[in-house]
Design a protein around this motif. Sequence first.
Motif, PDB file in Angstrom:
ATOM      1  N   PHE A 181       0.841  -1.190   0.000  1.00  0.00           N
ATOM      2  CA  PHE A 181       0.000   0.000   0.000  1.00  0.00           C
ATOM      3  C   PHE A 181       0.880   1.245   0.000  1.00  0.00           C
ATOM      4  CE2 PHE A 181      -2.494   3.174   2.495  1.00  0.00           C
ATOM      5  CZ  PHE A 181      -3.461   3.408   1.535  1.00  0.00           C
ATOM      6  N   VAL A 182       0.561   2.207  -0.866  1.00  0.00           N
ATOM      7  CA  VAL A 182       1.287   3.481  -0.964  1.00  0.00           C
ATOM      8  C   VAL A 182       0.295   4.586  -0.569  1.00  0.00           C
ATOM      9  CG1 VAL A 182       2.600   5.024  -2.466  1.00  0.00           C
ATOM     10  CG2 VAL A 182       2.734   2.542  -2.809  1.00  0.00           C
ATOM     11  N   PRO A 183       0.354   5.051   0.695  1.00  0.00           N
ATOM     12  CA  PRO A 183      -0.644   6.005   1.182  1.00  0.00           C
ATOM     13  C   PRO A 183      -0.423   7.439   0.727  1.00  0.00           C
ATOM     14  CG  PRO A 183       0.925   5.529   2.918  1.00  0.00           C
ATOM     15  CD  PRO A 183       1.267   4.633   1.748  1.00  0.00           C
ATOM     16  N   HIS A 184       0.817   7.751   0.313  1.00  0.00           N
ATOM     17  CA  HIS A 184       1.173   9.119  -0.073  1.00  0.00           C
ATOM     18  C   HIS A 184       2.338   9.043  -1.057  1.00  0.00           C
ATOM     19  CE1 HIS A 184       2.756  13.212   0.321  1.00  0.00           C
ATOM     20  NE2 HIS A 184       1.533  13.532   0.692  1.00  0.00           N
ATOM     21  N   SER A 185       2.466  10.036  -1.898  1.00  0.00           N
ATOM     22  CA  SER A 185       3.519  10.016  -2.925  1.00  0.00           C
ATOM     23  C   SER A 185       4.927   9.948  -2.345  1.00  0.00           C
ATOM     24  CB  SER A 185       3.395  11.230  -3.841  1.00  0.00           C
ATOM     25  OG  SER A 185       3.581  12.421  -3.119  1.00  0.00           O
ATOM     26  N   GLU A 186       5.115  10.378  -1.115  1.00  0.00           N
ATOM     27  CA  GLU A 186       6.443  10.351  -0.494  1.00  0.00           C
ATOM     28  C   GLU A 186       6.850   8.951  -0.031  1.00  0.00           C
ATOM     29  OE1 GLU A 186       6.328  13.335   2.545  1.00  0.00           O
ATOM     30  OE2 GLU A 186       6.393  14.970   1.085  1.00  0.00           O
ATOM     31  N   PHE A 187       5.946   7.978  -0.114  1.00  0.00           N
ATOM     32  CA  PHE A 187       6.237   6.621   0.338  1.00  0.00           C
ATOM     33  C   PHE A 187       6.797   5.730  -0.765  1.00  0.00           C
ATOM     34  CE2 PHE A 187       3.976   8.107   3.889  1.00  0.00           C
ATOM     35  CZ  PHE A 187       4.141   7.224   4.939  1.00  0.00           C
TER      36      PHE A 187
END
Length: 76
Positions: free
Chosen positions: A29-35
Amino acid sequence: MTIEQLRAVHQARPFQPFTIHLADGRSYFVPHSEFISHSPNGRTVIVFRADDSFEIIDLLLVVSLEVHRTSEVDRG
């Protein structure tokens, strides 16, 4: 899955959380572009978790991207 497809989802504005699904059944899961971070050659990505651990993923193993609406993520 191509690097262009992943980059399009990653760089979409507004950002929509998404899940990367691999051929062996694992998912990230990628919750935000910074991850997520792309390698310079585009062959691999690094997906970071909230605890600062990370996974290096070969894009040849990615079978799909599941883009979530914000309301789906908020509900869990």
